[in-house]
Design an enzyme around this catalytic site. Structure first.
Site, PDB file in Angstrom:
ATOM      1  N   ARG A 251       0.886  -1.175   0.000  1.00 33.36           N
ATOM      2  CA  ARG A 251       0.000   0.000   0.000  1.00 33.36           C
ATOM      3  C   ARG A 251       0.916   1.215   0.000  1.00 33.36           C
ATOM      4  NH1 ARG A 251      -5.418   1.297   3.397  1.00 33.36           N
ATOM      5  NH2 ARG A 251      -6.154  -0.074   1.740  1.00 33.36           N
TER       6      ARG A 251
ATOM      7  N   HIS B 295      -7.274   0.866  -6.617  1.00 31.09           N
ATOM      8  CA  HIS B 295      -7.488  -0.023  -5.460  1.00 31.09           C
ATOM      9  C   HIS B 295      -8.136  -1.313  -5.996  1.00 31.09           C
ATOM     10  CE1 HIS B 295      -7.827  -1.380  -1.494  1.00 31.09           C
ATOM     11  NE2 HIS B 295      -8.642  -0.504  -0.962  1.00 31.09           N
TER      12      HIS B 295
ATOM     13  N   GLN C 251     -10.090  -3.813  -3.752  1.00 32.23           N
ATOM     14  CA  GLN C 251     -11.433  -3.352  -3.370  1.00 32.23           C
ATOM     15  C   GLN C 251     -12.449  -3.724  -4.440  1.00 32.23           C
ATOM     16  OE1 GLN C 251     -12.228  -1.738  -0.387  1.00 32.23           O
ATOM     17  NE2 GLN C 251     -14.242  -2.335  -1.099  1.00 32.23           N
TER      18      GLN C 251
ATOM     19  N   ASP D  52     -17.249   7.150  -1.687  1.00 34.56           N
ATOM     20  CA  ASP D  52     -16.017   6.982  -0.907  1.00 34.56           C
ATOM     21  C   ASP D  52     -15.677   8.340  -0.308  1.00 34.56           C
ATOM     22  OD1 ASP D  52     -13.620   6.015   0.133  1.00 34.56           O
ATOM     23  OD2 ASP D  52     -12.545   6.017  -1.785  1.00 34.56           O
TER      24      ASP D  52
ATOM     25  N   CYS E  26     -16.333   1.562   0.260  1.00 34.00           N
ATOM     26  CA  CYS E  26     -15.182   0.709   0.598  1.00 34.00           C
ATOM     27  C   CYS E  26     -14.796   0.818   2.070  1.00 34.00           C
ATOM     28  CB  CYS E  26     -13.996   1.051  -0.293  1.00 34.00           C
ATOM     29  SG  CYS E  26     -13.349   2.721  -0.040  1.00 34.00           S
TER      30      CYS E  26
ATOM     31  N   ARG F 132     -13.823  -8.676   1.094  1.00 38.12           N
ATOM     32  CA  ARG F 132     -12.381  -8.438   0.890  1.00 38.12           C
ATOM     33  C   ARG F 132     -11.615  -9.718   1.224  1.00 38.12           C
ATOM     34  NH1 ARG F 132     -10.234  -3.258   1.100  1.00 38.12           N
ATOM     35  NH2 ARG F 132      -8.321  -4.349   0.508  1.00 38.12           N
TER      36      ARG F 132
HETATM   37  N1  NVA Z   1      -9.950   6.524  -1.469  1.00 34.93           N
HETATM   38  C1  NVA Z   1      -9.573   6.130  -0.138  1.00 34.93           C
HETATM   39  C2  NVA Z   1      -9.782   4.666   0.033  1.00 34.93           C
HETATM   40  C3  NVA Z   1      -9.445   4.144   1.401  1.00 34.93           C
HETATM   41  C4  NVA Z   1      -9.615   2.662   1.492  1.00 34.93           C
HETATM   42  C5  NVA Z   1      -8.118   6.504   0.118  1.00 34.93           C
HETATM   43  O1  NVA Z   1      -7.294   6.347  -0.786  1.00 34.93           O
HETATM   44  O2  NVA Z   1      -7.816   6.958   1.213  1.00 34.93           O
HETATM   45  N1   CP Z   2     -11.318  -0.313   2.076  1.00 32.31           N
HETATM   46  C1   CP Z   2     -10.049  -0.350   2.546  1.00 32.31           C
HETATM   47  O1   CP Z   2      -9.083  -0.567   1.824  1.00 32.31           O
HETATM   48  O2   CP Z   2      -9.966  -0.175   3.896  1.00 32.31           O
HETATM   49  P1   CP Z   2      -8.624   0.017   4.731  1.00 32.31           P
HETATM   50  O3   CP Z   2      -8.064   1.349   4.371  1.00 32.31           O
HETATM   51  O4   CP Z   2      -9.097  -0.044   6.168  1.00 32.31           O
HETATM   52  O5   CP Z   2      -7.669  -1.088   4.402  1.00 32.31           O
END
Ligand code: NVA
Ligand code: CP
Length: 303
Positions: free
Chosen positions: A103, A130, A133, A221, A261, A289
């Site tokens: 990540r 992502h 997701q 989101d 998500c 997930r």
């Molecule tokens: N769009 C959000 C998703 C978190 C799972 C982010 O990138 O923070």
């Molecule tokens: N939806 C998602 O990726 O959640 P987290 O940021 O908690 O991993």
């Protein structure tokens, strides 16, 4: 051939269908208490530059349930944070573990890992995509609606990483996606074009009411993704009309369902009433997930 999963388009339609069929089967087996130790002796390294709840837990539990092991690595505790090169980290880690999930702030970081790793690399979220997701979201839509072909989906809010992956997924799923964002917050134009060129049904509009009209799935989101925190004040002003609330839901199909998500920000992109209401599938989506990623790991690591 070694495979990576950095974009949702790293798999083709047939592979996605098989992977999700496996995910549904693994979910059934788990519910019935049938063990499935398909990855015993394998280790997944999980490198996090950003926070996570679901991705961390679901990958770690997933590896355990498959008989393998997952290793949590906070990027800030690694030599990479002190300047070790990605290409060196990737090659060294490849000698210890069977796969890596990353990540990262920048999509290019994950691509760089994949370039030098000799094991499969999974995108656990970047600024651009992502894909994990989307596996869970498509699985959840399949569970609820059966087929995703021509299912009308409305995206409401920021054209962010999750939105980008949803757009690309139209090529594989037949989803008919209409995206509504404020001006300047549209999804990545190259992805929109790529999806459309490959036959994906993607429409961009401004008003959320237009996107949501008769939609069967409403997806939203956060307005402030990780990395966007310094734009908070500006975004809060611009996104005010993009809350998924019960009035907006009235414009959708009466049987419409809501996906998010998570993490959610009640009172911003979604109201508490919609999150907790009968049209919300967010907890099934979060659970999926686990099942979808288990199927992904098996697909990437099967001999
Ligand atoms: N769009 C959000 C998703 C978190 C799972 C982010 O990138 O923070
Ligand atoms: N939806 C998602 O990726 O959640 P987290 O940021 O908690 O991993």
């Amino acid at each position: 051939m070694m495979k990576d999963f950095i974009s949702i388009l790293d798999i083709n339609k047939e592979e996605l269908n098989q992977l999700l069929a496996d995910a549904h089967e693994l979910k059934r087996q788990k519910k019935e208490g049938i063990p499935h130790l398909l990855l015993s002796g394998r280790t997944l390294a999980m490198i996090f530059e950003k926070s996570s709840t679901r991705t961390h837990i679901s990958f770690e539990v997933g590896m355990n349930e498959l008989g393998g092991h997952a290793l949590f690595l906070n990027a800030r505790d690694m030599q990479i944070w002190r300047g070790e090169e990605i290409r060196d980290t990737a090659r060294a880690a490849s000698r210890y573990v069977s796969a890596m999930m990353i990540r990262a702030y920048k999509h290019s970081t994950i691509e760089e890992f994949a370039k030098y790793a000799t094991i499969p690399v999974i995108n656990g979220l970047s600024d651009m995509e992502h894909p994990c997701q989307l596996l869970a979201d498509i699985m959840t839509m399949q569970e609820h609606f059966g087929s995703t072909q021509d299912l009308k989906v409305a995206w409401v809010g920021d054209g962010n990483n999750v939105c980008n992956s949803l757009i690309l997924s139209t090529v594989l799923t037949g989803l008919d996606v209409t995206v509504s964002t404020p001006k300047g917050y549209e999804p990545y134009a190259d992805y929109v074009k790529k999806a459309q060129d490959l036959g994906g049904k993607v429409t961009l509009v401004r008003e959320p009411e237009l996107a949501v009209k008769d939609a069967e799935v409403i997806v939203t989101d956060t307005w402030i993704s990780m990395g966007d925190e310094n734009e908070r004040d500006e975004r809060m002003k611009l996104f005010g009309d993009y809350t998924v609330d019960s009035d907006l839901m009235k414009l959708a199909s009466p049987d419409a369902r809501v996906l998010h998500c998570l993490p959610a920000h009640r009172g911003e992109e979604i109201t508490d009433e919609v999150m907790e209401g009968g049209q919300s599938l967010v907890w099934d989506e979060a659970e999926n997930r686990l099942h979808a990623q288990k199927a992904l790991l098996v697909w990437l690591l099967k001999k």
